[in-house]
Design a protein around this motif. Structure first.
Motif, PDB file in Angstrom:
ATOM      1  N   PRO A   1      56.476   7.925  48.326  1.00  0.00           N
ATOM      2  CA  PRO A   1      57.175   9.154  48.025  1.00  0.00           C
ATOM      3  C   PRO A   1      57.888   9.714  48.605  1.00  0.00           C
ATOM      4  O   PRO A   1      58.776  10.823  48.455  1.00  0.00           O
TER       5      PRO A   1
ATOM      6  N   LEU B   1      63.212  17.794  46.153  1.00  0.00           N
ATOM      7  CA  LEU B   1      61.955  18.261  46.882  1.00  0.00           C
ATOM      8  C   LEU B   1      62.224  18.625  48.241  1.00  0.00           C
ATOM      9  O   LEU B   1      61.393  19.158  48.961  1.00  0.00           O
TER      10      LEU B   1
ATOM     11  N   LEU C   1      58.768  19.937  49.421  1.00  0.00           N
ATOM     12  CA  LEU C   1      57.720  20.605  48.735  1.00  0.00           C
ATOM     13  C   LEU C   1      56.497  19.640  48.117  1.00  0.00           C
ATOM     14  O   LEU C   1      57.201  18.340  47.780  1.00  0.00           O
ATOM     15  N   ASN C   2      55.451  19.842  47.936  1.00  0.00           N
ATOM     16  CA  ASN C   2      54.664  19.025  47.632  1.00  0.00           C
ATOM     17  C   ASN C   2      54.757  19.088  46.107  1.00  0.00           C
ATOM     18  O   ASN C   2      54.686  20.080  45.194  1.00  0.00           O
ATOM     19  N   LYS C   3      55.026  17.848  45.502  1.00  0.00           N
ATOM     20  CA  LYS C   3      55.543  17.931  44.031  1.00  0.00           C
ATOM     21  C   LYS C   3      54.430  18.252  43.103  1.00  0.00           C
ATOM     22  O   LYS C   3      54.769  18.951  42.135  1.00  0.00           O
ATOM     23  N   PHE C   4      53.309  17.931  43.445  1.00  0.00           N
ATOM     24  CA  PHE C   4      52.050  18.310  42.390  1.00  0.00           C
ATOM     25  C   PHE C   4      51.454  19.539  43.171  1.00  0.00           C
ATOM     26  O   PHE C   4      50.219  19.384  43.583  1.00  0.00           O
TER      27      PHE C   4
ATOM     28  N   ASN D   1      45.049  15.257  56.858  1.00  0.00           N
ATOM     29  CA  ASN D   1      43.987  14.194  56.265  1.00  0.00           C
ATOM     30  C   ASN D   1      44.075  13.195  56.916  1.00  0.00           C
ATOM     31  O   ASN D   1      44.908  12.168  56.610  1.00  0.00           O
TER      32      ASN D   1
ATOM     33  N   GLY E   1      40.752  12.090  52.850  1.00  0.00           N
ATOM     34  CA  GLY E   1      41.445  12.657  51.611  1.00  0.00           C
ATOM     35  C   GLY E   1      42.727  12.367  51.440  1.00  0.00           C
ATOM     36  O   GLY E   1      43.389  12.827  50.632  1.00  0.00           O
ATOM     37  N   ALA E   2      43.246  11.513  52.299  1.00  0.00           N
ATOM     38  CA  ALA E   2      44.807  11.039  52.494  1.00  0.00           C
ATOM     39  C   ALA E   2      44.953  10.145  51.053  1.00  0.00           C
ATOM     40  O   ALA E   2      44.406   9.159  51.204  1.00  0.00           O
ATOM     41  N   SER E   3      46.039  10.647  50.281  1.00  0.00           N
ATOM     42  CA  SER E   3      46.233   9.636  49.399  1.00  0.00           C
ATOM     43  C   SER E   3      47.607   8.833  49.417  1.00  0.00           C
ATOM     44  O   SER E   3      47.910   7.927  48.781  1.00  0.00           O
TER      45      SER E   3
HETATM   46  P1  AMP Z   1      47.256  13.912  50.565  1.00  0.00           P
HETATM   47  O1  AMP Z   1      46.786  13.680  49.277  1.00  0.00           O
HETATM   48  O2  AMP Z   1      46.452  14.755  51.323  1.00  0.00           O
HETATM   49  O3  AMP Z   1      47.696  12.600  51.306  1.00  0.00           O
HETATM   50  O4  AMP Z   1      48.756  14.698  50.422  1.00  0.00           O
HETATM   51  C1  AMP Z   1      49.973  13.948  49.783  1.00  0.00           C
HETATM   52  C2  AMP Z   1      50.563  14.961  48.645  1.00  0.00           C
HETATM   53  O5  AMP Z   1      51.752  14.368  48.418  1.00  0.00           O
HETATM   54  C3  AMP Z   1      49.666  15.074  47.471  1.00  0.00           C
HETATM   55  O6  AMP Z   1      49.134  16.400  47.498  1.00  0.00           O
HETATM   56  C4  AMP Z   1      50.732  15.097  46.208  1.00  0.00           C
HETATM   57  O7  AMP Z   1      50.720  16.082  45.399  1.00  0.00           O
HETATM   58  C5  AMP Z   1      52.138  14.838  46.981  1.00  0.00           C
HETATM   59  N1  AMP Z   1      52.957  13.830  46.273  1.00  0.00           N
HETATM   60  C6  AMP Z   1      52.825  13.038  45.593  1.00  0.00           C
HETATM   61  N2  AMP Z   1      53.984  12.528  45.222  1.00  0.00           N
HETATM   62  C7  AMP Z   1      54.873  13.205  45.660  1.00  0.00           C
HETATM   63  C8  AMP Z   1      56.494  13.227  45.819  1.00  0.00           C
HETATM   64  N3  AMP Z   1      57.182  12.305  45.118  1.00  0.00           N
HETATM   65  N4  AMP Z   1      57.083  14.169  46.526  1.00  0.00           N
HETATM   66  C9  AMP Z   1      56.343  15.056  47.092  1.00  0.00           C
HETATM   67  N5  AMP Z   1      54.907  15.077  47.192  1.00  0.00           N
HETATM   68  C10 AMP Z   1      54.486  14.184  46.555  1.00  0.00           C
END
Ligand code: AMP
Length: 306
Positions: free
Chosen positions: A80, A88, A101-104, A147, A153-155
């Motif tokens: 992303p 964003l 910006l964090n999307k969610f 993270n 906790g990293a996604s």
């Molecule tokens: P983490 O989960 O700590 O690795 O942080 C990654 C963040 O990226 C999450 O909080 C998601 O809400 C955010 N995210 C997911 N998809 C997108 C996107 N397309 N643009 C911006 N932020 C995003």
């Protein structure tokens, strides 16, 4: 609105952020991203849960459907942040980093500082990372966090540092367990608090000088390396890879590292914010579980033995 969005793939060189402009850019882009639907805040309610006299704020998600649906519709290796959604994009910070910006977002104005080129979230932080982080924190008084790896906790595997502005809780509380984190530490020395049942190490800063970004980033990198090496997350001769998952938390006043053993306990997922005293649950059942086992027990289980 299109004029607000800069194109990094054009021939223009990425710019350094102009001092004093970040907040207005954040506000403008947030409004734009809300208007066009790119920003999809996740509504929450919150409650307090206490264990051993220590109070944690717990946010309870009202609806995760849009985030889940977005994830399910993405191809397997979707990144992303490269390319990012221009709706964003907030600003360039430096030649190597930009702000999205964090999307969610669960909290307002949740920022992501991402590397322009792909770097791994498993890699150690660099001078450039700290330079960008310091720039961000000089403009936004917030909690910065990282993270380090999926177990922390990293996604997303693309390197991203995050900043959430303070105060942290809608009632005006700055950071729920900040005073506890700092209880035993004196300036410029690494310390821990035995009341916290997980391995951690904190450095309290002398006053940071944000007018000298280069010197400051070297200082922050050294503070980080000292904590990481002391916790056996990095070897003394290495400038590169970390040897395990960890969370980094940092404000203008202190930095803390927490080594991690697992991503969650029960089905409650924990990222760096948990160690600042802020937890997130998906539904009332998870809240009841958290109340039953206690937040410190959860942190103890996702951290490493103190
Ligand atoms: P983490 O989960 O700590 O690795 O942080 C990654 C963040 O990226 C999450 O909080 C998601 O809400 C955010 N995210 C997911 N998809 C997108 C996107 N397309 N643009 C911006 N932020 C995003």
């Amino acid at each position: 609105m299109g004029s607000m969005v800069q194109d990094h793939h054009s021939s223009l060189q990425p710019q350094w952020l102009q001092t004093g402009t970040l907040w207005s850019k954040i506000r403008l882009q947030t409004q734009h991203a809300l208007d066009c639907g790119a920003l999809q805040p996740i509504p929450t309610t919150y409650d307090w849960v206490e264990q051993n006299g220590i109070r944690f704020v717990v946010r309870i998600l009202a609806n995760l459907q849009r985030k889940v649906a977005a994830k399910e519709s993405q191809p397997k290796n979707f990144n992303p942040f490269l390319p990012y959604d221009p709706n964003l994009f907030v600003t360039d910070l430096s030649p190597t980093h930009l702000v999205l910006l964090n999307k969610f977002n669960v909290m307002d104005h949740h920022l992501l500082i991402v590397t322009r080129e792909f770097e791994s979230q498993d890699d150690c932080l660099t001078t450039q990372d700290f330079q960008s982080l310091a720039l961000g924190l000089s403009e936004v008084d917030g909690l910065a966090f990282y993270n380090g790896g999926p177990k922390a906790g990293a996604s997303q595997p693309h390197k991203h540092i995050q900043i959430v502005p303070l105060p942290f809780v809608p009632d005006g509380s700055r950071l729920p367990i900040e005073s506890l984190l700092l209880e035993n530490t004196v300036s410029a020395q690494a310390g821990t608090n035995p009341r916290l049942p997980f391995l951690h190490l904190i450095t309290r800063f002398e006053k940071l000088d944000f007018t000298q970004p280069k010197t400051l980033s070297m200082y922050l990198l050294e503070a980080y390396r000292h904590l990481m090496i002391s916790l056996n997350l990095m070897s003394i001769d290495s400038t590169k890879c970390s040897q395990g998952a960890y969370n980094l938390l940092m404000t203008r006043e202190w930095m803390c590292i927490v080594p991690r053993s697992q991503e969650g306990f029960g089905d409650i997922q924990i990222n760096a914010l948990g160690f600042a005293g802020a937890l997130l649950v998906r539904n009332p059942e998870q809240l009841a579980y958290l109340q039953a086992v206690g937040p410190l027990t959860v942190l103890q289980n996702v951290g490493c033995p103190a």
